[in-house]
Design an enzyme around this catalytic site. Structure first.
Site, PDB file in Angstrom:
ATOM      1  N   ASN A 207       0.845  -1.189   0.000  1.00  0.00           N
ATOM      2  CA  ASN A 207       0.000   0.000   0.000  1.00  0.00           C
ATOM      3  C   ASN A 207       0.883   1.242   0.000  1.00  0.00           C
ATOM      4  OD1 ASN A 207      -1.751   2.099   0.503  1.00  0.00           O
ATOM      5  ND2 ASN A 207      -2.772   1.129   2.257  1.00  0.00           N
TER       6      ASN A 207
ATOM      7  N   ASP B 209       9.875   2.636   2.515  1.00  0.00           N
ATOM      8  CA  ASP B 209       8.647   2.072   3.093  1.00  0.00           C
ATOM      9  C   ASP B 209       8.887   0.613   3.527  1.00  0.00           C
ATOM     10  OD1 ASP B 209       6.088   1.823   4.072  1.00  0.00           O
ATOM     11  OD2 ASP B 209       5.081   1.961   2.131  1.00  0.00           O
TER      12      ASP B 209
HETATM   13 ZN    ZN Z   1       2.140   4.602   3.839  1.00  0.00          ZN
END
Ligand code: ZN
Length: 432
Positions: A280, A307
């Protein structure tokens, strides 16, 4: 603040891939560049290697406190060092959430104990990431952790009034709100991938790129209105790039990051229903990937951020729709960016240093990181072998988790050594 460290001579390195020199590091700083007299120094043979400022990651999930079965600040710091990083920003979506000064200081202290990389806590924008009441932003900013980046990452600050207030608040101390741009009304709770022809064929509920773009567009207008800074986390669509390009042309204080996976992996990988590729924002079609590469090369996107999202097996090994979002990134980021952007000739090593060190450090307000390779600067350094060809093996990772989307792929370039304040954390590609 300099500490005694043993002198190290990095011999014959190519500085940013541009000129060859010897670099002498003494007491945590770059003491001399050229052909220093370095009798007694430990020699690191850097013939054929490229020297960069230590990498800085704007977006890391270290999972501690709360999910130490997936990663800890220590194991995540190891992964960061092996990946060539000297500073990482630890996202706030832990349990408990980093939404108080005490919580931020605890993350800072655990990072210092690990001692492999500077762990800088990100503070939550809202209490408990609930999106309603602002967290202790001022107290976190004034704490020992000196928090400058605030994010509810994992969730979007979707209430425009709350986002406006947060932007006004962080402006007072030069902070920035890093937004996980995703309109929850356009990305329903069951959504698990990019909405498109493929998701329809696979029978997977998806969400469209516009769910990201409407929030980015709103946030740049709020940044203009408040005169504050907004940062777009993990930009993933061509439409987001268009908005960023427009906003920057207006002089709006917006910055953006892209992940390594959004620079290389496409939504086609979903055809195998392998939850390793569930992330995501979701993997997007090739047109988006191409737009992101172009935007990184021309500066519309400022930075690469991993991330890094470790998950325990029991959260990831499920049917695609039920598995957790996220993938590992710290150990492979440099290889992916080198492969996609440098080997292809779209960027040089100096550009890679800009997007993986200099700009991230500036965005995060880390004054000691992302500095030029120059005498007197802190010796946060990364030495890269540009000729290496590495086949990624998830079982050789130093992360606690194994959700590695790069397993079995060949990447060019490898981190040879990492120095934090003049102390090697990685040598010959292994933890020192
Ligand atoms: Zn995020």
């Amino acid at each position: 603040m300099t500490e005694k460290t043993d002198p190290i001579l990095i011999k014959g390195a190519s500085l940013l891939g541009e000129r060859t020199a010897d670099v002498l590091v003494v007491d945590g700083v770059v003491a001399e560049i050229g052909t220093p007299d370095a009798a007694g120094a430990r020699v690191v043979d850097a013939d054929g290697l490229v020297l960069l400022p230590g990498l800085v990651d704007l977006h890391t999930h270290l999972r501690e406190p709360g999910r130490e079965d997936a990663e800890t600040i220590l194991t995540g710091s190891r992964a960061a060092a092996v990946g060539g990083y000297t500073a990482v920003l630890a996202m706030a979506n832990t349990n408990p959430v980093t939404d108080t000064a005490e919580a931020a200081e605890r993350v800072l202290d655990l990072g210092r104990q690990a001692g492999l990389v500077d762990v800088q806590p990100v503070g939550a924008v809202t209490k408990g990431l609930a999106g309603e009441e602002l967290a202790e932003i001022g107290l976190m900013a004034r704490s020992r952790a000196a928090v400058r980046v605030f994010s509810d990452d994992g969730r979007c600050v979707h209430n425009a009034r709350v986002m406006r207030r947060a932007l006004e608040y962080v402006k007072a101390f030069g902070g920035v709100v890093s937004q996980h741009a995703q309109d929850p009304d356009l990305a329903g709770p069951a959504s698990c991938c990019h909405e498109g022809e493929l998701s329809g064929r696979l029978g997977l509920p998806g969400w469209p790129g516009v769910a990201e773009e409407v929030i980015v567009a709103r946030d740049v207008m709020l940044a203009r209105h408040t005169g504050s800074r907004v940062h777009v986390a993990h930009a993933s669509t061509a439409g987001t790039v268009e908005v960023l390009r427009w906003a920057k042309a207006q002089g709006i204080a917006v910055t953006a990051e892209v992940t390594p996976h959004h620079l290389l992996l496409t939504t086609d990988l979903l055809a195998g229903y392998d939850p390793t590729f569930k992330v995501n924002p979701p993997l997007r079609p090739a047109e988006d990937v191409e737009a992101l590469r172009g935007a990184l090369a021309d500066g519309t996107i400022d930075a690469v951020a991993t991330d890094h999202a470790p998950h325990a097996r029991h959260d990831k090994e499920h049917a695609f729709v039920d598995a957790a979002f996220g993938m590992l990134g710290l150990e492979t980021a440099l290889g992916v960016v080198a492969t996609v952007m440098v080997e292809s000739g779209r960027m040089g090593w100096g550009d890679l240093a800009r997007v993986m060190s200099t700009r991230p450090a500036q965005i995060a307000g880390l004054a000691d990181h992302g500095r030029p390779l120059a005498v007197g600067e802190p010796a946060h350094l990364t030495l890269v072998d540009p000729a290496a060809a590495v086949v990624v093996d998830r079982d050789s990772s130093v992360s606690l988790s194994r959700n590695n989307p790069w397993h079995g792929r060949s990447l060019s370039a490898a981190v040879h050594a990492t120095l934090l304040r003049g102390v090697p954390t990685v040598l010959e590609g292994k933890l020192a």
